[in-house]
Motif scaffolding. Structure first.
Motif, PDB file in Angstrom:
ATOM      1  N   ALA A 165      67.926  89.537 106.267  1.00 36.49           N
ATOM      2  CA  ALA A 165      68.361  90.399 107.367  1.00 36.49           C
ATOM      3  C   ALA A 165      69.555  89.835 108.126  1.00 36.49           C
ATOM      4  O   ALA A 165      70.220  90.559 108.860  1.00 36.49           O
ATOM      5  CB  ALA A 165      67.203  90.651 108.331  1.00 36.49           C
ATOM      6  N   ALA A 166      69.852  88.550 107.960  1.00 28.06           N
ATOM      7  CA  ALA A 166      70.990  87.946 108.654  1.00 28.06           C
ATOM      8  C   ALA A 166      72.270  88.003 107.829  1.00 28.06           C
ATOM      9  O   ALA A 166      73.359  88.097 108.383  1.00 28.06           O
ATOM     10  CB  ALA A 166      70.687  86.491 109.011  1.00 28.06           C
ATOM     11  N   THR A 167      72.130  87.979 106.490  1.00 29.92           N
ATOM     12  CA  THR A 167      73.308  87.898 105.629  1.00 29.92           C
ATOM     13  C   THR A 167      73.459  89.069 104.662  1.00 29.92           C
ATOM     14  O   THR A 167      74.540  89.273 104.113  1.00 29.92           O
ATOM     15  CB  THR A 167      73.279  86.606 104.795  1.00 29.92           C
ATOM     16  OG1 THR A 167      72.167  86.674 103.887  1.00 29.92           O
ATOM     17  CG2 THR A 167      73.172  85.368 105.680  1.00 29.92           C
TER      18      THR A 167
ATOM     19  N   LYS B 182      64.126 100.615 102.843  1.00 27.54           N
ATOM     20  CA  LYS B 182      63.136 101.315 103.656  1.00 27.54           C
ATOM     21  C   LYS B 182      62.883 100.684 105.009  1.00 27.54           C
ATOM     22  O   LYS B 182      62.807 101.380 106.013  1.00 27.54           O
ATOM     23  CB  LYS B 182      61.811 101.414 102.902  1.00 27.54           C
ATOM     24  CG  LYS B 182      60.765 102.179 103.682  1.00 27.54           C
ATOM     25  CD  LYS B 182      59.486 102.346 102.920  1.00 27.54           C
ATOM     26  CE  LYS B 182      58.508 103.131 103.772  1.00 27.54           C
ATOM     27  NZ  LYS B 182      57.248 103.310 103.149  1.00 27.54           N
ATOM     28  N   ASP B 183      62.694  99.364 105.048  1.00 31.50           N
ATOM     29  CA  ASP B 183      62.321  98.758 106.319  1.00 31.50           C
ATOM     30  C   ASP B 183      62.785  97.322 106.406  1.00 31.50           C
ATOM     31  O   ASP B 183      63.282  96.756 105.446  1.00 31.50           O
ATOM     32  CB  ASP B 183      60.812  98.849 106.558  1.00 31.50           C
ATOM     33  CG  ASP B 183      59.996  98.128 105.491  1.00 31.50           C
ATOM     34  OD1 ASP B 183      60.453  97.112 104.959  1.00 31.50           O
ATOM     35  OD2 ASP B 183      58.871  98.579 105.215  1.00 31.50           O
ATOM     36  N   VAL B 184      62.618  96.763 107.609  1.00 36.52           N
ATOM     37  CA  VAL B 184      62.965  95.367 107.869  1.00 36.52           C
ATOM     38  C   VAL B 184      61.789  94.744 108.603  1.00 36.52           C
ATOM     39  O   VAL B 184      61.430  95.185 109.691  1.00 36.52           O
ATOM     40  CB  VAL B 184      64.236  95.239 108.730  1.00 36.52           C
ATOM     41  CG1 VAL B 184      64.641  93.774 108.855  1.00 36.52           C
ATOM     42  CG2 VAL B 184      65.376  96.077 108.188  1.00 36.52           C
ATOM     43  N   THR B 185      61.178  93.732 107.992  1.00 38.52           N
ATOM     44  CA  THR B 185      60.041  93.030 108.583  1.00 38.52           C
ATOM     45  C   THR B 185      60.198  91.543 108.294  1.00 38.52           C
ATOM     46  O   THR B 185      60.548  91.163 107.181  1.00 38.52           O
ATOM     47  CB  THR B 185      58.713  93.536 107.969  1.00 38.52           C
ATOM     48  OG1 THR B 185      58.638  94.947 108.132  1.00 38.52           O
ATOM     49  CG2 THR B 185      57.518  92.886 108.643  1.00 38.52           C
ATOM     50  N   ASP B 186      59.929  90.725 109.296  1.00 44.10           N
ATOM     51  CA  ASP B 186      60.024  89.268 109.126  1.00 44.10           C
ATOM     52  C   ASP B 186      61.378  88.853 108.554  1.00 44.10           C
ATOM     53  O   ASP B 186      61.461  88.029 107.648  1.00 44.10           O
ATOM     54  CB  ASP B 186      58.888  88.734 108.247  1.00 44.10           C
ATOM     55  CG  ASP B 186      57.524  88.965 108.855  1.00 44.10           C
ATOM     56  OD1 ASP B 186      57.412  88.945 110.096  1.00 44.10           O
ATOM     57  OD2 ASP B 186      56.568  89.181 108.084  1.00 44.10           O
ATOM     58  N   ASN B 187      62.447  89.469 109.057  1.00 43.68           N
ATOM     59  CA  ASN B 187      63.826  89.178 108.638  1.00 43.68           C
ATOM     60  C   ASN B 187      64.086  89.451 107.162  1.00 43.68           C
ATOM     61  O   ASN B 187      64.952  88.829 106.547  1.00 43.68           O
ATOM     62  CB  ASN B 187      64.231  87.749 109.014  1.00 43.68           C
ATOM     63  CG  ASN B 187      64.622  87.650 110.475  1.00 43.68           C
ATOM     64  OD1 ASN B 187      65.311  88.523 111.002  1.00 43.68           O
ATOM     65  ND2 ASN B 187      64.166  86.612 111.137  1.00 43.68           N
ATOM     66  N   VAL B 188      63.320  90.386 106.578  1.00 42.33           N
ATOM     67  CA  VAL B 188      63.500  90.769 105.181  1.00 42.33           C
ATOM     68  C   VAL B 188      63.692  92.284 105.105  1.00 42.33           C
ATOM     69  O   VAL B 188      62.869  93.058 105.587  1.00 42.33           O
ATOM     70  CB  VAL B 188      62.275  90.357 104.326  1.00 42.33           C
ATOM     71  CG1 VAL B 188      62.433  90.843 102.888  1.00 42.33           C
ATOM     72  CG2 VAL B 188      62.089  88.843 104.360  1.00 42.33           C
ATOM     73  N   ILE B 189      64.813  92.693 104.511  1.00 42.01           N
ATOM     74  CA  ILE B 189      65.102  94.107 104.257  1.00 42.01           C
ATOM     75  C   ILE B 189      64.514  94.417 102.884  1.00 42.01           C
ATOM     76  O   ILE B 189      64.764  93.699 101.915  1.00 42.01           O
ATOM     77  CB  ILE B 189      66.613  94.375 104.252  1.00 42.01           C
ATOM     78  CG1 ILE B 189      67.242  93.958 105.581  1.00 42.01           C
ATOM     79  CG2 ILE B 189      66.899  95.848 103.938  1.00 42.01           C
ATOM     80  CD1 ILE B 189      68.769  93.914 105.569  1.00 42.01           C
ATOM     81  N   THR B 190      63.739  95.499 102.786  1.00 44.29           N
ATOM     82  CA  THR B 190      63.037  95.821 101.545  1.00 44.29           C
ATOM     83  C   THR B 190      63.491  97.157 100.967  1.00 44.29           C
ATOM     84  O   THR B 190      63.588  98.150 101.683  1.00 44.29           O
ATOM     85  CB  THR B 190      61.517  95.875 101.801  1.00 44.29           C
ATOM     86  OG1 THR B 190      61.109  94.639 102.372  1.00 44.29           O
ATOM     87  CG2 THR B 190      60.749  96.108 100.517  1.00 44.29           C
ATOM     88  N   CYS B 191      63.731  97.152  99.660  1.00 43.47           N
ATOM     89  CA  CYS B 191      64.002  98.385  98.927  1.00 43.47           C
ATOM     90  C   CYS B 191      62.708  98.784  98.223  1.00 43.47           C
ATOM     91  O   CYS B 191      62.174  98.002  97.434  1.00 43.47           O
ATOM     92  CB  CYS B 191      65.112  98.187  97.905  1.00 43.47           C
ATOM     93  SG  CYS B 191      65.426  99.690  96.941  1.00 43.47           S
TER      94      CYS B 191
END
Length: 153
Positions: free
Chosen positions: A124-126, A106-115
């Motif tokens: 978010a980097a790897t 759904k989104d990317v916040t604080d370098n974290v992609i969330t389902c």
């Protein structure tokens, strides 16, 4: 506690309350043929900043670099890709399909992609999972950054 950890804790609490309702809704959608093939995650916004209408494939501009926030990212639902900018000027792209059960992230916040389906999170980097139930990384997608344009290969 970081903002991402607080959000995960809140989401875990909500999961307990919503699990029964979500299971019923999923069963109803499946029974009625309402599945969209994304595991029921229809809340992914179709954001297409900088798109030229060609869908971001075949060298068409997917986004402008200014459209991707540093430490964040944008989910492009139509292309099933998430583009991130973990650090200034570093752009990454991954499949937007969660490796747990195929829901759309759904989104990317604080370098974290969330389902949103089962609260799996990814770096978010790897693309590597940072919290389960997903255990496999998001597959990388090839992008090209030329000037201020990002294209999907």
């Amino acid at each position: 506690m970081s903002a991402a950890q607080e959000r995960r804790t809140l989401l875990e609490r909500r999961t307990v309350v919503l699990a029964v309702g979500a299971a019923g809704a999923a069963a109803a959608l499946t029974a009625c043929g309402g599945s969209n093939g994304s595991g029921g995650a229809e809340s992914v916004e179709q954001q297409q900043p900088g798109s030229d209408g060609a869908g971001g494939a075949g060298g068409a501009v997917l986004a402008k670099t200014a459209d991707i926030p540093e430490g964040g990212g944008v989910v492009f639902a139509a292309q099933k890709v998430v583009v991130t900018q973990p650090t200034a000027g570093q752009f990454k792209a991954f499949s937007a399909t969660c490796t747990h059960q195929g829901c759309a992230v759904k989104d990317v916040t604080d370098n974290v992609i969330t389902c949103p389906c089962h609260n799996s999170t990814f770096d978010a980097a790897t693309g590597s999972p940072t919290a389960g139930p997903a255990t496999q990384p998001l597959p990388p997608r090839e992008i090209s950054v030329e000037g201020d344009s990002i294209t999907l290969a």
